[in-house]
Scaffold this motif. Structure first.
Motif, PDB file in Angstrom:
ATOM      1  N   VAL A 152     -65.493 -23.757   2.470  1.00 55.15           N
ATOM      2  CA  VAL A 152     -65.922 -22.400   2.802  1.00 55.15           C
ATOM      3  C   VAL A 152     -66.548 -21.769   1.561  1.00 55.15           C
ATOM      4  O   VAL A 152     -65.984 -21.838   0.471  1.00 55.15           O
ATOM      5  CB  VAL A 152     -64.737 -21.546   3.295  1.00 55.15           C
ATOM      6  CG1 VAL A 152     -65.248 -20.234   3.890  1.00 55.15           C
ATOM      7  CG2 VAL A 152     -63.900 -22.301   4.320  1.00 55.15           C
ATOM      8  N   MET A 153     -67.721 -21.150   1.729  1.00 60.60           N
ATOM      9  CA  MET A 153     -68.509 -20.677   0.587  1.00 60.60           C
ATOM     10  C   MET A 153     -69.013 -19.255   0.815  1.00 60.60           C
ATOM     11  O   MET A 153     -69.357 -18.879   1.932  1.00 60.60           O
ATOM     12  CB  MET A 153     -69.726 -21.584   0.381  1.00 60.60           C
ATOM     13  CG  MET A 153     -69.405 -23.047   0.228  1.00 60.60           C
ATOM     14  SD  MET A 153     -70.872 -24.100   0.416  1.00 60.60           S
ATOM     15  CE  MET A 153     -71.953 -23.433  -0.849  1.00 60.60           C
ATOM     16  N   SER A 154     -69.073 -18.495  -0.287  1.00 60.05           N
ATOM     17  CA  SER A 154     -69.735 -17.194  -0.259  1.00 60.05           C
ATOM     18  C   SER A 154     -69.924 -16.698  -1.681  1.00 60.05           C
ATOM     19  O   SER A 154     -69.734 -17.446  -2.641  1.00 60.05           O
ATOM     20  CB  SER A 154     -68.951 -16.177   0.577  1.00 60.05           C
ATOM     21  OG  SER A 154     -69.773 -15.058   0.878  1.00 60.05           O
ATOM     22  N   SER A 155     -70.274 -15.405  -1.812  1.00 60.85           N
ATOM     23  CA  SER A 155     -70.561 -14.835  -3.126  1.00 60.85           C
ATOM     24  C   SER A 155     -70.310 -13.339  -3.096  1.00 60.85           C
ATOM     25  O   SER A 155     -69.979 -12.757  -2.061  1.00 60.85           O
ATOM     26  CB  SER A 155     -72.022 -15.101  -3.519  1.00 60.85           C
ATOM     27  OG  SER A 155     -72.895 -14.382  -2.654  1.00 60.85           O
ATOM     28  N   GLY A 156     -70.470 -12.695  -4.249  1.00 63.82           N
ATOM     29  CA  GLY A 156     -70.402 -11.243  -4.334  1.00 63.82           C
ATOM     30  C   GLY A 156     -69.107 -10.671  -3.800  1.00 63.82           C
ATOM     31  O   GLY A 156     -68.016 -11.207  -4.020  1.00 63.82           O
TER      32      GLY A 156
END
Length: 322
Positions: free
Chosen positions: A190-194
């Motif tokens: 699972v990936m994301s940012s900010g």
């Protein structure tokens, strides 16, 4: 008390706050993160930190004293480590605000001020904890430093629950497809940012590992190309959470690479639900994790249904002393 009243009361007693510390465990700590992210991004003077509760208990930061606000969080208000952290913060002299679903709970009683949120009634209500913490952070910033986008964030807070309910209703077909296509996955990345980076952590650690007993891992899109991308192969399952805001280029870069090597990718994109068309672009970034978390809940529910593994099922939690 409203969050505005809470912050006004703190400022009347403590006009020189210099630190804000967020403390919780598991999903509750993750749900504190958007408030921490907001303050860290916008405050010029406040020292902002976040701790898992037992680390705070064993090694509290020296900034926690009479000049600090400590925000503690537990859904049930009974998490022992968080209750202990709330008491410790009070002993150290901080102004303590607890965030919990249960009025009169041990956590509520171990704090000066309480934010009591809903949970059961709707998907939007499940996001009241995260939203309340963001609202608290905005009030702290505005009270102690001023915030030029204060009116915009208040407008966003008034719209986010309706946006969540609309997004969830739109997402049911995609959530069902995710459940069918991913039910037998050996692992999920699972990936994301900010502001959304801890949503990926929360979904993998709690909704997948804790509640579904599925191997899972999470990482920041900005770190993807500094190690984790070596695991990308055809049909390896990924869930990418895309932000509508300034960190989106990192999300897009990661998606391009995953598609290049035919990984099995599901994307949950805040832009698809019109986030920045409903909430002013100056503050929309901070609402990404709230909107995406609301949508992800239905993804987890559909996976639980098709796997015949309720989200409440546990091996150890609530069953053993540990």
């Amino acid at each position: 008390m409203t969050v505005k009243e809470i912050v006004s009361a703190i400022k009347a007693e403590r006009p020189n706050i210099t630190a804000v510390c967020f403390v919780g465990c598991g999903a509750s700590m993750s749900e504190l993160f958007p408030g921490k992210y907001f303050l860290e991004a916008n405050s010029r003077r406040l020292r902002v930190s976040i701790y898992t509760a037992n680390e705070f208990n064993y090694s509290p930061p020296v900034s926690v004293d009479e000049s600090a606000i400590v925000v503690t969080c537990s859904l049930s208000g009974t998490t022992p480590e968080t209750v202990a952290a709330s008491k410790k913060a009070m002993e150290l002299g901080a102004a303590v605000v607890s965030v919990t679903h249960v009025e009169g709970s041990p956590l509520a009683n171990a704090s000066h001020y309480q934010i009591i949120h809903g949970f059961e009634a709707s998907y939007a209500e499940k996001m009241e904890k995260m939203t309340g913490v963001l609202a608290l952070s905005a009030e702290i910033l505005n009270a102690y430093e001023g915030y030029s986008h204060y009116d915009a964030i208040q407008d966003g807070l008034s719209k986010i629950y309706g946006l969540i309910e609309t997004a969830v209703s739109m997402s049911l077909p995609a959530a069902k497809a995710f459940a069918v296509n991913y039910k037998d996955m050996p692992i999920l990345y699972v990936m994301s940012s900010g502001a959304t980076q801890m949503v990926s952590y929360s979904f993998s650690s709690f909704l997948m590992m804790e509640m579904q007993w599925i191997h899972a891992s999470s990482f920041h899109d900005g770190e993807f190309f500094h190690g984790p991308f070596e695991m990308v192969e055809k049909d390896v399952p990924y869930l990418l959470l895309m932000n509508d805001g300034p960190t989106r280029p990192m999300d897009s870069r990661a998606l391009t690479f995953l598609q290049r090597f035919d990984a099995k990718v599901t994307v949950v994109d805040a832009k698809d639900f019109g986030l920045s068309s409903r909430i002013d672009k100056s503050v929309a970034e901070y609402f990404n994790p709230i909107l995406i978390s609301g949508v992800l809940r239905i993804y987890a529910e559909q996976l639980a249904i098709i796997r015949n593994h309720p989200l409440t099922k546990r091996r150890y939690m609530w069953k053993l002393d540990y």
